[in-house]
Design a protein around this motif. Structure first.
Motif, PDB file in Angstrom:
ATOM      1  N   ASP A  62       0.865  -1.232   0.085  1.00  0.00           N
ATOM      2  CA  ASP A  62      -0.001  -0.067  -0.147  1.00  0.00           C
ATOM      3  C   ASP A  62       0.689   1.163   0.094  1.00  0.00           C
ATOM      4  N   ARG A  63       2.203   1.263  -0.295  1.00  0.00           N
ATOM      5  CA  ARG A  63       2.945   2.099  -0.023  1.00  0.00           C
ATOM      6  C   ARG A  63       3.090   2.956  -1.547  1.00  0.00           C
ATOM      7  N   PRO A  64       2.682   4.252  -1.510  1.00  0.00           N
ATOM      8  CA  PRO A  64       2.823   4.611  -3.169  1.00  0.00           C
ATOM      9  C   PRO A  64       4.029   5.061  -3.722  1.00  0.00           C
ATOM     10  N   VAL A  65       4.429   4.899  -4.937  1.00  0.00           N
ATOM     11  CA  VAL A  65       5.840   5.131  -5.448  1.00  0.00           C
ATOM     12  C   VAL A  65       5.539   6.504  -6.616  1.00  0.00           C
ATOM     13  N   ILE A  66       6.180   7.347  -6.285  1.00  0.00           N
ATOM     14  CA  ILE A  66       6.148   8.632  -7.124  1.00  0.00           C
ATOM     15  C   ILE A  66       7.536   8.747  -8.203  1.00  0.00           C
ATOM     16  N   PHE A  67       7.103   8.675  -9.389  1.00  0.00           N
ATOM     17  CA  PHE A  67       8.105   8.691 -10.367  1.00  0.00           C
ATOM     18  C   PHE A  67       8.241  10.252 -10.944  1.00  0.00           C
ATOM     19  N   CYS A  68       9.274  10.908 -10.757  1.00  0.00           N
ATOM     20  CA  CYS A  68       9.329  12.300 -10.742  1.00  0.00           C
ATOM     21  C   CYS A  68      10.432  12.508 -11.877  1.00  0.00           C
ATOM     22  N   PHE A  69      10.127  13.688 -12.624  1.00  0.00           N
ATOM     23  CA  PHE A  69      10.899  14.142 -13.667  1.00  0.00           C
ATOM     24  C   PHE A  69      10.785  15.737 -14.155  1.00  0.00           C
ATOM     25  N   ASN A  70      11.719  15.979 -15.000  1.00  0.00           N
ATOM     26  CA  ASN A  70      11.561  17.752 -15.531  1.00  0.00           C
ATOM     27  C   ASN A  70      11.186  17.201 -17.148  1.00  0.00           C
ATOM     28  N   GLY A  71      11.423  18.193 -17.761  1.00  0.00           N
ATOM     29  CA  GLY A  71      10.810  18.057 -18.955  1.00  0.00           C
ATOM     30  C   GLY A  71      11.988  18.771 -20.086  1.00  0.00           C
ATOM     31  N   GLY A  72      11.852  19.830 -20.858  1.00  0.00           N
ATOM     32  CA  GLY A  72      12.761  20.265 -21.839  1.00  0.00           C
ATOM     33  C   GLY A  72      11.967  20.217 -23.421  1.00  0.00           C
ATOM     34  N   PRO A  73      11.935  19.197 -24.117  1.00  0.00           N
ATOM     35  CA  PRO A  73      12.767  17.757 -23.824  1.00  0.00           C
ATOM     36  C   PRO A  73      14.192  17.954 -23.723  1.00  0.00           C
ATOM     37  N   GLY A  74      14.677  17.208 -23.056  1.00  0.00           N
ATOM     38  CA  GLY A  74      16.351  17.275 -22.965  1.00  0.00           C
ATOM     39  C   GLY A  74      16.765  17.874 -21.436  1.00  0.00           C
ATOM     40  N   THR A  75      15.900  17.927 -20.551  1.00  0.00           N
ATOM     41  CA  THR A  75      16.297  18.453 -19.332  1.00  0.00           C
ATOM     42  C   THR A  75      16.263  17.205 -18.342  1.00  0.00           C
ATOM     43  N   SER A  76      17.567  17.437 -17.351  1.00  0.00           N
ATOM     44  CA  SER A  76      17.471  16.442 -16.297  1.00  0.00           C
ATOM     45  C   SER A  76      16.432  16.610 -15.408  1.00  0.00           C
ATOM     46  N   SER A  77      16.729  15.763 -14.103  1.00  0.00           N
ATOM     47  CA  SER A  77      15.601  15.960 -13.202  1.00  0.00           C
ATOM     48  C   SER A  77      16.351  16.765 -12.109  1.00  0.00           C
ATOM     49  N   MET A  78      17.004  17.476 -12.445  1.00  0.00           N
ATOM     50  CA  MET A  78      17.915  18.468 -11.424  1.00  0.00           C
ATOM     51  C   MET A  78      16.984  19.346 -10.595  1.00  0.00           C
ATOM     52  N   MET A  79      16.021  19.767 -11.470  1.00  0.00           N
ATOM     53  CA  MET A  79      15.328  21.099 -10.896  1.00  0.00           C
ATOM     54  C   MET A  79      14.177  20.466  -9.779  1.00  0.00           C
ATOM     55  N   VAL A  80      13.507  19.241 -10.091  1.00  0.00           N
ATOM     56  CA  VAL A  80      12.312  18.715  -9.197  1.00  0.00           C
ATOM     57  C   VAL A  80      13.355  17.987  -7.847  1.00  0.00           C
ATOM     58  N   HIS A  81      14.464  17.730  -8.232  1.00  0.00           N
ATOM     59  CA  HIS A  81      15.112  16.663  -7.236  1.00  0.00           C
ATOM     60  C   HIS A  81      15.727  17.552  -6.259  1.00  0.00           C
ATOM     61  N   VAL A  82      16.383  18.777  -6.625  1.00  0.00           N
ATOM     62  CA  VAL A  82      17.081  19.580  -5.596  1.00  0.00           C
ATOM     63  C   VAL A  82      16.222  20.577  -5.104  1.00  0.00           C
ATOM     64  N   GLY A  83      15.068  21.093  -6.031  1.00  0.00           N
ATOM     65  CA  GLY A  83      14.300  22.041  -5.581  1.00  0.00           C
ATOM     66  C   GLY A  83      13.245  21.632  -4.599  1.00  0.00           C
ATOM     67  N   TYR A  84      12.678  20.496  -4.572  1.00  0.00           N
ATOM     68  CA  TYR A  84      11.734  20.193  -3.479  1.00  0.00           C
ATOM     69  C   TYR A  84      11.291  18.841  -3.236  1.00  0.00           C
ATOM     70  N   VAL A 361      24.508  22.307  -5.880  1.00  0.00           N
ATOM     71  CA  VAL A 361      23.879  21.596  -4.536  1.00  0.00           C
ATOM     72  C   VAL A 361      23.578  20.093  -4.952  1.00  0.00           C
ATOM     73  N   LEU A 362      23.254  19.812  -6.346  1.00  0.00           N
ATOM     74  CA  LEU A 362      23.127  18.317  -6.653  1.00  0.00           C
ATOM     75  C   LEU A 362      24.353  17.644  -6.830  1.00  0.00           C
ATOM     76  N   LEU A 363      25.562  18.153  -7.341  1.00  0.00           N
ATOM     77  CA  LEU A 363      26.555  17.442  -7.448  1.00  0.00           C
ATOM     78  C   LEU A 363      27.855  17.526  -6.424  1.00  0.00           C
ATOM     79  N   GLY A 364      27.580  18.870  -5.726  1.00  0.00           N
ATOM     80  CA  GLY A 364      28.370  19.023  -4.446  1.00  0.00           C
ATOM     81  C   GLY A 364      28.037  18.370  -2.876  1.00  0.00           C
ATOM     82  N   VAL A 365      26.889  18.518  -2.868  1.00  0.00           N
ATOM     83  CA  VAL A 365      26.341  17.724  -2.015  1.00  0.00           C
ATOM     84  C   VAL A 365      25.286  16.611  -1.967  1.00  0.00           C
ATOM     85  N   ILE A 366      24.387  16.298  -2.853  1.00  0.00           N
ATOM     86  CA  ILE A 366      23.596  15.366  -2.903  1.00  0.00           C
ATOM     87  C   ILE A 366      24.048  14.017  -3.312  1.00  0.00           C
ATOM     88  N   CYS A 367      24.955  14.245  -4.478  1.00  0.00           N
ATOM     89  CA  CYS A 367      25.494  12.880  -4.989  1.00  0.00           C
ATOM     90  C   CYS A 367      26.627  12.335  -3.985  1.00  0.00           C
TER      91      CYS A 367
END
Length: 479
Positions: A62-84, A361-367
């Protein structure tokens, strides 16, 4: 792209703990490649995902899974990942119109509003973006187009569900910008074959659409078959309200009033064209100046048509400023010699303000927190839209949503748009919602005092996460 790496499939794991509304949430992470192969077993591409699993849940059925992504087309998921979305996010300035581009050192913090209390999160870098790779460049047509992209996502999601035994879990798609087109097409192809010869037989519990790009036209870039001046008008009014304070009314009251006028008197005036004369014409001009903030000269020169691109250098001209397409709150000095450049995205103040901040923040902290250690280059955004196959073979993207909602009667859709977003404007979303035969009782809309990335500031990052949390829990996110 210049490269310093050779592709090798990789997988990284880590553990962490985040406090969400006073409760400690332990979690595990897996950052990994999902590799695509041709019929001969040769690797041709990879999609890279960052998966966050709450680790104190015994029964994930019963545990939901959310698949998250940005757009572009050609944009990585960096904004949604780091932003919120992620457990670690950047720390926002309290002033969204700070005229100075942030410079190092950048600040990050624990995301106290992270959704891990209610759902596991899978943040996705599509093929050719972020850490995702197109290994065999002759196979680009299998990934870089509306339907090929959706098919690759469905294939990746199937593999992920197999790998972690989550087929029975509630499934959500969260897309930003072109990610809304992606989510719509995935949902439509998941329940019914589209431009592919495969049937995926996969239904989703809900779609979360940030900065809508779903359209009822045949192509991704199609605009509604009405005057663009009408569909852009609510956003123009919002940006004018923010910069020039033309009324004592609140933002939403002013925007809805402007939208009603545009859909009635203004629409009739544009249809009549040169037949609008005398007092009638003067009344239209006065209303246009009141609702949009542009000058009489601008309106007269363009025969009553207010166009959203040139508008960006007109609404705050009296202050010597132009405004951002991605976030109409953001400004920069108005340089007459760069007028043509200002009408494109290449010199948008929002990109200059935020992109270096997010990537650091993505490459220097999260990764490092996720134990991602390698020489692979990171590509935050690529101009894949120039190579993208935009045509949809069978149904347009709005029909994909409508059909998916009928084939999965419990499926719900939540549209979230920034009032100051001059890129994916609220009026176009409203038009799509009213012309696509959506089951209205399962479709929700909410506007935010932000731009294209609705979570940008300390107030909005809380609002957005709280509203998505309500939606995933089955509640009305607009209340």
């Amino acid at each position: 792209m210049l490269r310093t790496d050779v592709f090798t499939p990789s997988r990284f794991t880590s553990e962490g703990c985040i406090e969400v509304y006073g409760k400690k949430i332990p979690y595990n992470t897996v950052a990994e490649d999902t590799v695509f192969y041709d019929d001969d077993g040769k690797a041709i591409a990879s999609m890279f995902t960052y998966s966050y699993f709450r680790s104190d849940v015994e029964n994930t059925k019963d545990r939901p899974v959310i698949f998250c992504f940005n757009g572009g087309p050609g944009t990585s998921s960096m904004m949604v990942h780091v932003g919120y979305v992620g457990p670690t996010r950047l720390k926002y300035s309290t002033d969204p119109d700070d005229p100075f581009t942030p410079l190092p050192p950048y600040e990050s913090q624990d995301n106290e509003y992270c959704l891990l209390d209610v759902a596991d999160l899978v943040v996705c870098d599509p093929v050719g973006t972020g850490f995702g790779r197109l290994i065999d460049e002759t196979k680009a047509d299998k990934f870089w187009g509306i339907e090929p992209d959706a098919e690759s996502f469905l294939t990746m999601i199937q593999k992920w569900l197999d790998r972690y035994n989550r087929w029975e879990s509630p499934k959500y798609l969260m897309g930003e910008s072109y990610g809304c087109t992606r989510a719509a097409t995935i949902a439509g192809m998941g329940t019914l074959a589209g431009g592919t010869d495969r049937s995926f037989s996969m239904a989703f519990d809900g779609l979360i659409m940030i900065g809508n790009t779903v359209t009822n036209g045949k192509y991704f870039h199609d605009t509604p078959p009405v005057y663009p001046a009408i569909t852009s008008f609510p956003t123009l009014a919002a940006v004018h309200w923010y910069h020039n304070h033309p009324t004592e009314q609140g933002l939403e009251e002013f925007v809805y009033e402007a939208s009603h006028w545009a859909a009635t008197d203004y629409l009739v005036a544009l249809f009549k064209g040169e037949a609008v004369v005398g007092e009638e014409r003067e009344e239209i001009i006065q209303k246009l100046m009141h609702y949009t903030g542009v000058s009489r000269e601008y309106i007269e020169q363009r025969n009553l048509v207010v166009e959203d691109t040139i508008y960006r250098s007109e609404v705050a001209r009296g202050k010597g400023l132009s405004v951002s397409r991605l976030d109409g709150r953001l400004t920069r000095p108005l340089y007459t010699g760069l007028a043509e450049r200002q009408r494109g995205l290449g010199d948008d103040p929002a990109e200059g303000k935020y992109d270096p901040f997010f990537q650091s923040v993505l490459l220097g902290v999260i990764c490092p927190k996720l134990n991602i250690k390698w020489d692979r280059n990171f590509l935050s955004s690529a101009r894949l839209w120039a190579k993208w196959k935009n045509e949809v073979q069978s149904r347009n993207t709005a029909e994909c949503v409508s059909d998916a909602m009928r084939r999965a009667p419990g499926m719900r859709v939540f549209f979230m748009n920034g009032w100051y977003d001059l890129c994916t404007e609220t009026g176009i979303l409203w038009y799509t919602m009213n012309h696509s035969d959506f089951p209205k009782d399962r479709v929700f809309f909410k506007g935010y005092e932000s731009g294209h990335m609705i979570y940008l500031d300390e107030v909005n990052v809380k609002l957005v996460n709280d509203d998505v949390r309500k939606f995933v829990k089955g509640e009305d996110p607009t209340k």
